[in-house]
Design an enzyme around this catalytic site. Structure first.
Site, PDB file in Angstrom:
ATOM      1  N   ASP A  80      62.129  -2.932  54.827  1.00  0.00           N
ATOM      2  CA  ASP A  80      62.419  -3.501  56.310  1.00  0.00           C
ATOM      3  C   ASP A  80      60.973  -4.131  56.474  1.00  0.00           C
ATOM      4  O   ASP A  80      59.858  -3.774  55.899  1.00  0.00           O
ATOM      5  CB  ASP A  80      62.660  -2.619  57.449  1.00  0.00           C
ATOM      6  CG  ASP A  80      63.346  -3.099  58.570  1.00  0.00           C
ATOM      7  OD1 ASP A  80      63.218  -4.463  58.891  1.00  0.00           O
ATOM      8  OD2 ASP A  80      64.110  -2.156  59.283  1.00  0.00           O
ATOM      9  N   TRP A  81      60.932  -4.953  57.614  1.00  0.00           N
ATOM     10  CA  TRP A  81      59.730  -5.862  58.016  1.00  0.00           C
ATOM     11  C   TRP A  81      58.507  -4.928  58.373  1.00  0.00           C
ATOM     12  O   TRP A  81      58.621  -4.207  59.507  1.00  0.00           O
ATOM     13  CB  TRP A  81      60.110  -6.997  58.811  1.00  0.00           C
ATOM     14  CG  TRP A  81      60.490  -8.412  58.161  1.00  0.00           C
ATOM     15  CD1 TRP A  81      60.031  -9.325  58.504  1.00  0.00           C
ATOM     16  CD2 TRP A  81      61.657  -8.448  57.136  1.00  0.00           C
ATOM     17  NE1 TRP A  81      60.644 -10.322  57.689  1.00  0.00           N
ATOM     18  CE2 TRP A  81      61.598  -9.869  56.970  1.00  0.00           C
ATOM     19  CE3 TRP A  81      62.266  -7.526  56.594  1.00  0.00           C
ATOM     20  CZ2 TRP A  81      62.448 -10.257  55.880  1.00  0.00           C
ATOM     21  CZ3 TRP A  81      63.302  -8.192  55.463  1.00  0.00           C
ATOM     22  CH2 TRP A  81      63.329  -9.271  55.021  1.00  0.00           C
TER      23      TRP A  81
END
Length: 789
Positions: free
Chosen positions: A262-263
């Site tokens: 995930d970012w």
């Protein structure tokens, strides 16, 4: 790089195959791996390390020297959120125009696999038209608490429903040679401290509830990528968890794509690579690239680990690039209509007293509430779509030519303040109308990515408006717009309740068509709506204290908890009404006794006995009637959605296998069926079971048993083989305990008490109660003997 380029480099030919409901690209495995390995072998460690993170927010890196292409990924999952300008993962910057389809909270209520395939396929075509190789979805995290700010993206509290909807969606997207990224693996069930929280989850609950939605989808749909989550599970970041990312995901489930973060969800880049996290997103400058290079050079990180990550990433990049379709022309108006058609099957009719619905055209109807004119149809954050157009209920009424509707705004959701003028106008309109339809729900400020709700209430200005309208109008329908359950203090005062969830940009058309009977509602709740927040099983532990949260409810999430507690709820899991009536009959199982290696065929007839054609969701639950383990009363194991004309009967058939009777046994780290009686139940919801049959299932697996001096005699005597050896100690206990018992003690100590004392007595304790002749040596010999049986 083209097919011809790879052929020129390797002297090999890439093969294609077309399978399933749509075109799916595959290649002969060994050829593909060998081709990419040869390319990777030509790279420097600097080039390989660089490929392990993104170029910026949305692209993988390319290697110009070797003609290695890049690939774009983009947010989803209920539409394409492609950003052509500065990237961000919270939806702050604008994205291109696209179609917003129903969010996950709505999509799951359709219980329609074919519809979800179509939605995925439509989004896949939009991705191809915009040169997006992977769309970041679906999101299948379990709805542990109704307060999770991102529940609107998630499908269900039930892992089977989540996995089935996700599987269909993934297959649809990937039929257009665009990849998916199933997320957020794993147990990303809250926004509070989501980047640091450590979730304490028992092994059984982790496997039965939180991993199960991913497991079925990964095995059955084969998503191209998996997105690892921010959170920790049981002490360590998921992105550094070898057990989850490699042993479970790859070794057990045979996942063969790449794992991306995930970012911003990477803490230790070397540890994450070792664990199986291939691609860090977004780019982090050169900092972590240099960390990888240094770790390889000093021997901390094997270069083969980097090679493997790069090979996995390029495998997906080439899979997309070699199937790039430059000729797709998307018709956004047509896709808008598709969104509306999907929404029609995601709107749940919760209540319809006195058959207030469907409305008759020409009836004097008041449409009240801001959302009638400007509906809330999607959530905030990374999934927020820049819509082509939006159809409200008022727009749709005009398009459909429906007469007799007047409108009053009633409230404003910018702030939760009662606007007396707006409310007065709405109440006056309701007083002169035959029916008042109030469009209400949660504003963006109440639920969004990034934060969790703190209560389950709707804005006070809306609740007050509903109460005031009910005082002057006898026929009231409430149409809800929300991404997660809300408390409904006015539910008993209104005749009709429609749950629209967040139904996409064409939700207004779907609402009008259902309100006026142009469409028969067929959606079912994929989550429980409790009376109040405090009823929820996660209420006490909530989102934790500091950076730690205890999933103390274990496997009893959602309906599994309410059913076990026999707790009344506002609306149960699986509930949803129709404008017609369905009757169930002729439940047949093809076996009454079976081994867990066999399958069980279950058939049931469903007849439309009403006056309108419609769709019915047939739900099959299984309950273990004799389990010695703490298990739910029943669990949804199968469902099917069928269409029936009036008077038509169809036979629905399900097939149950070992997994449908099993629970996750931590002793063996696998699924296990406990021999005994099971109830097969067919119903309209978890609380409305119509037919049932009993079957006996026999396990073919013996659990390993290891007795010690701490084992209780009760547990030992449950084993038929060990029981004869334990009986002499029971006799010794009674001889010792009762031999000295006088008249007074006989009155105080009952037979039942003695039985209970012996049952729960550890083996070593018999020394204190039995007659002479028992020693620690003889007890150890007894334990050794029964361990060899």
């Amino acid at each position: 790089m083209t097919i011809q380029d790879i052929t020129r480099l390797t002297g090999s030919l890439v093969f294609y195959m077309y399978v399933g409901l749509g075109k799916i690209y595959t290649v002969e495995d060994d050829m593909t791996i060998n081709d990419i390995k040869k390319i990777v072998a030509q790279m420097t460690i600097e080039e390989k390390a660089a490929l392990c993170s993104g170029r910026e927010f949305w692209h993988t890196k390319k290697v110009d020297r070797l003609d290695v292409p890049e690939m774009m990924v983009s947010d989803g999952p209920h539409g394409l959120r492609k950003q052509n300008t500065a990237g961000d993962n919270l939806g702050i910057n604008d994205s291109i125009k696209a179609v917003c389809f129903p969010a996950g909270c709505a999509a799951a209520t359709s219980f329609n696999r074919n519809l979800m395939y179509r939605m995925g396929q439509t989004i896949g075509l939009e991705c191809q038209s915009e040169n997006v190789g992977v769309i970041l979805g679906p999101a299948v995290n379990i709805k542990r608490s109704p307060l999770c700010g991102r529940n609107f993206e998630y499908y269900s509290e039930d892992p089977y429903v989540a996995s089935e909807i996700a599987t269909a969606f993934i297959k649809g997207v990937q039929s257009e040679n665009v990849g998916t990224s199933i997320k957020h693996f794993a147990a990303n069930c809250q926004e509070t401290r989501r980047m640091s929280v450590d979730e304490k989850i028992g092994e059984q609950a982790l496997n039965e509830i939180y991993l199960e939605a991913f497991r079925n989808a990964v095995i059955n749909a084969k998503p191209w990528t998996v997105m690892s989550s921010y959170n920790k599970v049981n002490g360590g970041y998921v992105g550094e968890n070898y057990s989850l990312l490699t042993e479970t995901l790859r070794n057990k489930w045979n996942f063969d794509g790449f794992v991306m973060s995930d970012w911003g969800a990477v803490a230790d880049r070397v540890a994450s690579l070792k664990a199986g996290l291939d691609l860090e997103m977004p780019e982090s400058g050169t900092e972590r690239t240099n960390v990888i290079i240094e770790a390889v050079k000093n021997g901390e990180l094997p270069e083969e680990t980097v090679d493997l990550a790069v090979t996995r990433i390029l495998g997906i990049v080439y899979r997309y690039q070699e199937n790039r379709n430059n000729n797709i022309q998307v018709n956004f108006d047509a896709d808008h209509d598709v969104s509306g058609q999907i929404a029609e099957e995601t709107i749940v009719l919760l209540k319809n007293d006195n058959r207030i619905l469907p409305l008759s055209e020409g009836t004097g109807v008041a449409f009240i509430g801001k959302y009638a004119q400007k509906p809330r149809f999607q959530g905030g954050g990374s999934s927020h779509i820049n819509c082509i157009k939006v159809t409200s209920a008022l727009d749709a009424a005009q398009e459909l030519g429906i007469k007799g509707i007047e409108y009053a705004q009633g409230y404003d959701d910018v702030a939760d303040v009662i606007d007396e003028n707006l409310e007065k106008e709405a109440v006056a309109l309701a007083a002169k109308s035959e029916v008042a339809v109030i469009f209400a729900g949660l504003p963006d400020a109440f639920e969004s990515e990034g934060f969790d709700r703190v209560h389950m209430r709707m804005p006070n200005c809306q609740n007050h408006l509903i109460e005031e309208v009910c005082k002057v109008c006898k026929k009231v329908v409430v149409v809800l717009h929300n991404g997660s359950p809300v408390e409904m203090p006015w539910a008993d005062s209104v005749d009709g309740i429609i749950e629209s969830y967040l139904g996409g940009e064409a939700v207004g058309r779907a609402q009008c068509r259902i309100l006026y009977g142009l469409v028969n509602p067929s959606a079912r709740l994929a989550e429980t709506i409790p009376y109040k927040l405090e009823d929820n099983p996660a209420y006490l532990t909530g989102f934790g204290q500091g950076d730690s949260v205890d999933f103390a409810e274990g496997i009893f999430v959602g309906y599994r908890y309410y059913d076990k507690k026999k707790m009344p709820v506002r609306f149960p899991f699986g509930h949803g009404l129709s404008y017609t009536e369905f009757e169930y009959s002729n439940l047949i199982v093809d076996k009454k006794v079976l081994d867990d290696t066999m399958t069980l065929s279950v058939k049931v007839d469903v007849t439309n006995v009403g006056s309108m054609a419609g769709k019915e969701v047939v739900q099959l639950y299984v309950g273990d009637c004799e389990s010695t383990k703490l298990r739910p009363v029943k669990e949804l194991r199968k469902f099917d959605k069928i269409y029936l004309e009036t008077g038509e009967t169809k036979t629905v058939e399900f097939e149950l296998s070992k997994r449908d009777f099993a629970y996750y046994e931590t002793q063996i780290g696998d699924w296990y069926v406990e021999s005994g009686l099971f109830k097969i139940m067919i119903g309209k919801s978890v609380n409305e079971i119509l037919l049932s049959e009993m079957v006996e299932v026999n396990s073919t697996v013996e659990l390993p048993i290891r007795y010690t001096l701490d084992s209780t005699f009760g547990d030992i005597m449950k084993n038929p083989k060990a029981k004869p050896y334990a009986l002499k100690y029971r006799e010794a206990y009674y001889a010792g305990a009762l031999g000295t018992q006088g008249e007074a003690s006989a009155e105080a100590i009952s037979q039942e008490m003695n039985e209970a004392v012996f049952e729960f007595m550890p083996v070593h304790s018999i020394l204190s109660f039995a007659s002479q002749g028992i020693t620690l040596k003889s007890l150890q010999e007894f334990v050794d003997t029964i361990n060899q049986l």
